[in-house]
Design an enzyme around this catalytic site. Sequence first.
Site, PDB file in Angstrom:
ATOM      1  N   GLY A   1       1.088  -1.259  -0.004  1.00 13.48           N
ATOM      2  CA  GLY A   1      -0.269   0.003  -0.024  1.00 13.48           C
ATOM      3  C   GLY A   1       0.814   1.351  -0.027  1.00 13.48           C
TER       4      GLY A   1
ATOM      5  N   ASP B   1       0.248   2.907   4.241  1.00 12.33           N
ATOM      6  CA  ASP B   1      -0.266   3.754   3.682  1.00 12.33           C
ATOM      7  C   ASP B   1      -1.863   4.791   4.098  1.00 12.33           C
ATOM      8  OD1 ASP B   1      -1.729   1.420   4.009  1.00 12.33           O
ATOM      9  OD2 ASP B   1      -2.298   1.000   2.091  1.00 12.33           O
TER      10      ASP B   1
ATOM     11  N   ASP C   1      -6.439   2.946   9.908  1.00 12.83           N
ATOM     12  CA  ASP C   1      -8.029   2.241  10.176  1.00 12.83           C
ATOM     13  C   ASP C   1      -7.850   1.443  11.398  1.00 12.83           C
ATOM     14  OD1 ASP C   1     -10.341   1.543   9.299  1.00 12.83           O
ATOM     15  OD2 ASP C   1     -10.294   0.468   8.502  1.00 12.83           O
TER      16      ASP C   1
ATOM     17  N   LYS D   1      -8.355   7.345   9.644  1.00 14.39           N
ATOM     18  CA  LYS D   1      -9.471   7.389   9.434  1.00 14.39           C
ATOM     19  C   LYS D   1      -9.902   7.988  10.653  1.00 14.39           C
ATOM     20  CE  LYS D   1     -10.459   4.039   6.057  1.00 14.39           C
ATOM     21  NZ  LYS D   1     -11.462   2.667   4.989  1.00 14.39           N
TER      22      LYS D   1
END
Length: 181
Positions: free
Chosen positions: A43, A99, A102, A130
């Site tokens: 990622g 990347d 989360d 996030k």
Amino acid sequence: MQGDLERVLFDEPAINRRLDELADQISNDYRDRELTVIAILNGSLMFMADLLRRIPLPLKLDCLSVASYHGKAQTSGEVIFRHLALPDVIDRHILILDDILDSGQTLAAIREKLETAKPRNIRICVLLSKKKQRARHVAGDYVGFEIEDEFVVGYGLDFMERYRNLPYIGVLRKELIAQPD
Ligand code: IMP
Ligand code: MG
């Protein structure tokens, strides 16, 4: 591929502007230190390549490959290390590049693993973070962009290994993610 996106969040100029800022900050913070960057594949590939070329410091680069996804749009919680040989970590200032932050499970597992190799310190740099309650406590020391809790692709980020080569970041249309159990 663009038709699969609900909307574009960050286009190429926006990403480039933010990379300039992040690189300045990192270059300044590590100017007198021996930096080792550990990029998490796949990622962070685009992010790593574009960010590191903006950092004019003598650094070491290594990569780790982990998997935690198994083709679904949520983290399974289990983190599999594909390459177990740990990079040269002992006594080094480590900057982990990933990347997206989360649930935090991937980066928490990576950080724990690297800590066993006795680095001098570890910081985390993510392109995206996030805004949500995380399963594990992990904070990005350097964060490109904070985003809502939506599934995004492009610029290295995938859904079932696709979309990594989009040069911008966007929200994937929900009906493409929905899968029968
Ligand atoms: P975490 O362990 O839940 O923090 O998940 C981190 C990994 O899940 C990332 O490195 C990505 O590979 C993947 N991931 C999480 N959210 C997204 C997303 O919105 N788009 C694409 N990949 C994601
Ligand atoms: Mg992924």
